[in-house]
Every structure is written in C-alpha cells, then in structure tokens.
Write a protein that holds these residues in place. Structure first.
Motif, short mmCIF file in Angstrom:
data_model
loop_
_atom_site.label_atom_id
_atom_site.label_comp_id
_atom_site.label_asym_id
_atom_site.label_seq_id
_atom_site.Cartn_x
_atom_site.Cartn_y
_atom_site.Cartn_z
N LYS A 176 -1.79 -2.25 6.08
CA LYS A 176 -3.01 -2.29 5.27
C LYS A 176 -3.46 -0.89 4.85
N HIS A 177 -2.78 0.14 5.37
CA HIS A 177 -3.11 1.53 5.08
C HIS A 177 -1.96 2.20 4.32
N PRO A 178 -2.25 3.20 3.52
CA PRO A 178 -1.18 3.92 2.83
C PRO A 178 -0.41 4.81 3.79
N ASN B 262 0.82 -1.22 0.00
CA ASN B 262 0.00 0.00 0.00
C ASN B 262 0.85 1.27 0.00
#
Length: 376
Positions: free
Chosen positions: A164-166, A111
């Motif tokens: 899981k996050h940018p 990500n």
C-alpha cells in the motif's frame, strides 16, 4: 538504570570457564547497568564454554534469570531464513538472480512496487527498495500493545500492507533495512518447497543441529518452561510494560524465533563451519554491501551480506552476526570468521531511548572482548 542483583553460572566443556569476576561477567553486568533487567550470555569455543547471567528474571523478584531461559531473538531469525533460501539455491530450486515475480507472481505489485525488478539476492541483502511495514498496530505504546498483543496476522498480510506504500528507493540502488524482504523470503520458501517455513526450518536446521530450544512459535503467545520476563519502556522515564506474552506469527522468518544463547551459538558456528551451506552459497552469503542511512551502524563499520552483518574485530579480522530486537528483548552476538568462537547475549528490558547506549557502550565491547579471547 535498573538496579539488580548479579549472579554467575559457570559451565565448562573442557576445563575452561569464566570466573564470577571475569570479563564476561563484568560485561554482562555492564549490559544490566545500561538499562537491561535480565541478561544471559554464553561464550563457546573449541576449548570449552562459559555462561554468565546478570540482573533479575522478572521485576519484583530477586531471582536471577534461569540459565536456559528461552528468549525471542527477533531479527536474528533472518539468518536462519537466509540459510534456508541459500540451501534451496544450492539445490538448484532458486536462483539468487531470479526475480520475485518468477516465484511469487502478482505478490509484489502496486504503488510502484514491481516484483519483476527485484531479485532474490536483493531481498536477502536489503537492497530491494521495498517499503517497511509499519501498519500493524501494537508497538507504539503500552495501551496499543495491550490491545493488540494477541492479534493474528500472517506474513502475507504484512506484505500486502507494505504494498500500500511506494518503494523507498529503486531496486539495487542502495541498502535499506526492511522486514518486508524477509516476509517475502518466507513466502518464497513455502512456494518452492510446498511446506511451511517452520517445517523447513525444523527439517533443515533445528533437527540436524539438535537445536532443542529453538522453534517458531506460530500462534502460541507464551514461552515454555522457566524464562525471563520481557519488558519494554515505551517512553523515557515511563513504566516498564511486560511484553513477554504475544502472538508474533506475522514476523515468522524475519523475527519470530524463540531460542537460547547456547542454540544461537551452535547455529552460528555450524553456519561458518560449512555444516549448513556449500562453500559457493556461504561465499554468496558473505558478499557484503555498504550500510547507509543508519549513522551508528555506519560508524561501527557494519556491512551486510545475505542475512548476515559483518563487523571488524579490534584484534583483527571480522565477525558475523545479526542483531535481534523485539518489544522487550534484545539479542546480540557473533562468530569469528573461522567459526571457532561464538558469543550470544540476550537481554530483557529495552526501549528506543536505551538502544544506542546499550548497543555501543555495552553490547559491542562485550562481543569484541569475547571473540578476541579477552573474556577468559
């Protein structure tokens, strides 16, 4: 506000003390009046020491806080972890400009997150741009806390959730507080040493300094001995939720430590006195960057080093510290640049709506007066 009974405990190492009507006691009472339920504080300097307490050990009781109550010190744990990493830097086992990828291959990936572009310095400095982890449940409401308070999650799990996050920003382009940085610092210590983070903490810091009341709780949800109960008000005007007993394994080096004001003061003075780091590594720890994105901290002039916060003193110079907030407990304090004076205050009873008033109007003046010598 929480109405409660104040009590003072006097301790003198060299004939020095603080009277029940003195500034330190009045400042502890002000923290109580700003919303805290129980307050413990210790001021230590070369001339002696003094402890005060205010409020109650628990709701429904008139008993004052136990004088040596252990408390969860939250993000004040980050200074301990940064010290461990910098000790490894001094031993030549880690370089501050090493990339995370070089030590933890494949861990920071996905990500848009890229461990090849993030250095160890950026982790400790909160300039990595890595996202904060908000996916672990338990901190948003009383019902959520009650359901999840005994859940077990490792620091690696917290990192995996963050991936899981940018990224929140490009590495090195700005300061942004993220617990993910210090979850990674724990993994780094463990990979380089072959030992667990808490083993290295004991071997390198708590045992040499005789910090007998400081430890990493691991999977143990309960505090030892006589202690204050912790309380969180999840919504303004809501009821207090007892948050004392919980598993905080996932927080390890970024916020899990249990300690006392006396032990925190001993640690901070030892750090600034050069007992834990060589001059070169202490210098790197104290190289700061400007804090952005948090108006109150910007207003207070905070700068951030490697696991250390720096603030100006009204009497001149600076002090070094690291705030700690967990569900139900807040820890504040600081040490002067020469390591001579240190103060730590731990307060139970917090909530997002209480944070600013308690911090700006109570904690900050208390620390300033104590370190400037106005509390005697």
């Amino acid at each position: 506000m929480v109405a409660s009974t104040a009590a003072a405990l006097l301790v003198s190492d060299a004939g020095a003390g603080v009277s029940p009507g003195g500034a330190l006691q009045r400042d502890a009472d002000a923290v109580r009046d700003a919303g805290a339920i129980g307050v413990l504080a210790e001021l230590r300097h070369d001339g002696g020491s003094a402890r005060v307490r205010s409020g109650r050990a628990a709701l429904g009781s008139d008993a004052p806080p136990p004088p040596r109550s252990p408390v969860r010190i939250g993000s004040a744990s980050k200074t301990f972890t940064a010290t461990l990493v910098l000790q490894l830097v001094g031993e030549g086992r880690i370089g501050l400009e090493d990339t995370v990828e070089s030590h933890l291959p494949g861990v920071v990936r996905g990500n848009g997150n890229d461990g090849r572009r993030i250095t160890v310095r950026r982790l400790l400095q909160h300039t990595s741009g890595l996202p904060q982890t908000f996916d672990l449940p338990g901190g948003e409401s009383e019902a959520e806390y009650t359901k999840h308070r005994f859940d077990f999650h490792s620091p690696r799990h917290a990192v995996d959730l963050a991936m899981k996050h940018p990224p929140s920003s490009r590495p090195g382009t700005g300061w942004e507080y993220s617990n993910t940085n210090y979850a990674l610092a724990v993994l780094l210590v463990e990979k380089v040493t072959g030992n667990t983070w808490d083993q290295e903490l004991s071997r390198r810091i708590t045992i040499p300094l005789a910090l007998t009341d400081t430890y990493a709780p691991g999977n143990t949800p309960y505090l030892p001995g006589a202690h204050m109960r912790s309380y969180r008000q999840f919504a303004e005007g809501g009821r207090w939720t007892d948050t004392t007993d919980r598993v905080v394994r996932h927080m390890d080096g970024e916020g899990s430590l249990v300690s006392t004001p006396s032990d925190v003061n001993r640690f901070l003075r030892a750090l600034l006195d050069g007992e834990l780091l060589r001059p070169a590594e202490l210098h790197e720890m104290q190289r700061t960057v400007k804090v952005t994105g948090q108006p109150m901290l910007e207003e207070l002039g905070m700068r951030y080093g490697l696991g250390l916060m720096r603030f100006d003193l009204s009497c001149g110079g600076h002090y070094w510290t690291h705030f700690g907030d967990v569900l139900g407990t807040s820890t504040r304090g600081g040490v002067t640049e020469d390591g001579d004076r240190a103060v730590t205050v731990a307060a139970t009873g917090n909530g997002d709506h209480l944070y600013e008033e308690m911090h700006r109007d109570a904690f900050v003046p208390m620390i300033d007066r104590a370190l400037c010598g106005a509390a005697e």
